[in-house]
Each structure stands twice: as C-alpha cells, then as structure tokens.
Design an enzyme around this catalytic site. Structure first.
Site, mmCIF file in Angstrom:
data_model
loop_
_atom_site.group_PDB
_atom_site.id
_atom_site.type_symbol
_atom_site.label_atom_id
_atom_site.label_comp_id
_atom_site.label_asym_id
_atom_site.label_seq_id
_atom_site.Cartn_x
_atom_site.Cartn_y
_atom_site.Cartn_z
ATOM 1 N N ARG A 116 -0.241 4.737 -4.186
ATOM 2 C CA ARG A 116 -1.041 4.325 -5.344
ATOM 3 C C ARG A 116 -2.472 4.847 -5.180
ATOM 4 N NH1 ARG A 116 0.135 -1.449 -5.551
ATOM 5 N NH2 ARG A 116 1.915 -0.815 -6.800
ATOM 6 N N ASN A 143 -3.658 -7.336 0.813
ATOM 7 C CA ASN A 143 -2.631 -6.408 1.283
ATOM 8 C C ASN A 143 -2.616 -6.403 2.803
ATOM 9 O OD1 ASN A 143 -1.859 -4.976 -1.284
ATOM 10 N ND2 ASN A 143 -4.056 -4.552 -1.268
ATOM 11 N N ASP A 165 -0.131 0.813 3.191
ATOM 12 C CA ASP A 165 0.280 -0.481 2.648
ATOM 13 C C ASP A 165 1.622 -0.862 3.266
ATOM 14 O OD1 ASP A 165 1.670 -2.375 0.950
ATOM 15 O OD2 ASP A 165 0.195 -1.959 -0.609
ATOM 16 N N ASP A 187 3.455 -3.579 2.433
ATOM 17 C CA ASP A 187 4.217 -4.409 1.499
ATOM 18 C C ASP A 187 3.870 -5.897 1.523
ATOM 19 O OD1 ASP A 187 5.768 -2.155 0.618
ATOM 20 O OD2 ASP A 187 6.928 -2.363 2.458
ATOM 21 N N ASP A 245 2.055 -9.223 1.302
ATOM 22 C CA ASP A 245 0.819 -9.578 0.613
ATOM 23 C C ASP A 245 0.599 -11.074 0.710
ATOM 24 O OD1 ASP A 245 0.365 -6.911 -0.578
ATOM 25 O OD2 ASP A 245 2.164 -7.378 -1.723
ATOM 26 N N ASP A 289 6.464 -10.562 -1.148
ATOM 27 C CA ASP A 289 7.125 -9.284 -0.867
ATOM 28 C C ASP A 289 7.722 -9.156 0.532
ATOM 29 O OD1 ASP A 289 6.475 -8.531 -3.467
ATOM 30 O OD2 ASP A 289 4.580 -7.643 -2.853
ATOM 31 N N GLU A 320 10.763 -6.850 0.361
ATOM 32 C CA GLU A 320 10.385 -5.433 0.285
ATOM 33 C C GLU A 320 9.957 -4.929 1.666
ATOM 34 O OE1 GLU A 320 7.333 -2.615 -2.305
ATOM 35 O OE2 GLU A 320 7.308 -4.769 -2.618
#
Length: 176
Positions: free
Chosen positions: A23, A87, A103, A105, A107, A120, A123
């Site tokens: 991102r 994060n 990152d 994942d 959070d 998450d 994830e």
C-alpha cells in the site's frame, strides 16, 4: 539513516514480508522527522493498493513511526473522538523515495475510551505460513503487541492526553 525534514511531503510505503508492495499513501506532511521518530499527518490522502485500487482517507490522521519499535500508530480524528489504528510492523526506514515498513497484518484498534481489539489474526496466520515467518519473528511481533497494549493502558506516547490534538494543531499550520 536519513530523516525527512519537518514540513516536507513524503509518501508512505507499506510492504509485505516477501518484499511485495502492499500500500502507498501519496501525501503526508512531516511534522517531526528524526532518525528515530517520524510524526506525519494527512487528510483526504489518496491511498493506492497493490492491486491498483485507490481510495481516499476520510478524516485527518496523525501517524507515528519509530525506528526501534515493531509497530506504527495512526490517530484518526473523528467527530466522536480519536480512534487509533496500530499496525504491527517492522521499524520504519526512510530514504529519499519514501518512509517504508513491512506490515505484518496484526493490528490493534483502539477506541476513544481506550478499549482495544486485536484484528486480523487469521490473516497473520495465513501469511505466516505462506511467507515462512521465522519463529523469532513471531515472538517479536507478539511481544510488541503486548508492549503496545501497555502503552495504551499507561496512556503513553501517541495515546497520552493531548498528543494527537497537539500534532493536529501543528498540521493545520502547514495546510493553509
């Protein structure tokens, strides 16, 4: 390591463990820039996802990055209070291109009343298997979640009363 200069505009790049770009935040204003801490701000900033989709942030945000901690903190100023999105990530690095981090994942979402939720985890478990995170990394990341939770409970750093408001006031001096 270089540090961005206060008042400069930078991009923020988030990567995944395998090195792929995750991102990009197009424009953030640096409010404080040292080799250890970068505090930035943005409002209605375009964000580009790895799949090409773009979206625009909805509210002003103060972003806190540290070169020694495995997390970054975004304080979002909403009508009903300050929400934090944290994060779990690598410490940041900065080069002339952008401020960059990986990152991971996981959070931590913190509400205005300072309650929080871990997000998450599914994830994270999926990517941990797919990208073969080493055992030591798993330990580092979960230790940093606990460290971050202590910051919230102790109202430390960006969670301290007035921190986000103070930096938002500084941000307003750059915007106009």
């Amino acid at each position: 390591m270089a540090a961005p200069k206060s008042g400069s505009k930078i991009q923020i790049h988030s990567y995944k463990h395998n090195g792929s770009l995750h991102r990009v935040w197009e424009n953030s204003i640096v409010l404080k820039g040292t080799e250890t801490v970068v505090i930035g701000a943005n409002d209605k900033t375009e964000v580009r996802e790895s799949d090409g989709r773009t979206w625009t942030t909805r509210e002003p945000a103060i972003c806190y990055f540290h070169s020694k901690h495995w997390f970054n903190i975004i304080g979002m100023l909403r009508n009903d209070g300050i929400y934090y999105y944290c994060n779990i990530s690598s410490p940041f690095v900065y080069d002339e291109e952008a401020l960059k981090y990986i990152d991971y994942d996981l959070d931590l979402k913190v509400y205005p009343d300072m309650t929080f939720d871990i997000l998450d985890e599914d994830e994270y478990e999926l990517h941990k298997k797919q990208m073969n995170y080493p055992v030591v990394l798993d330990r580092i990341l979960y230790n940093n979640i606990e460290y971050l939770q202590r910051w919230v409970m102790q109202r430390k750093g960006p969670f301290s009363p007035g921190f986000i408001d103070q930096w938002y006031e500084r941000f307003l001096t750059y915007r106009w």
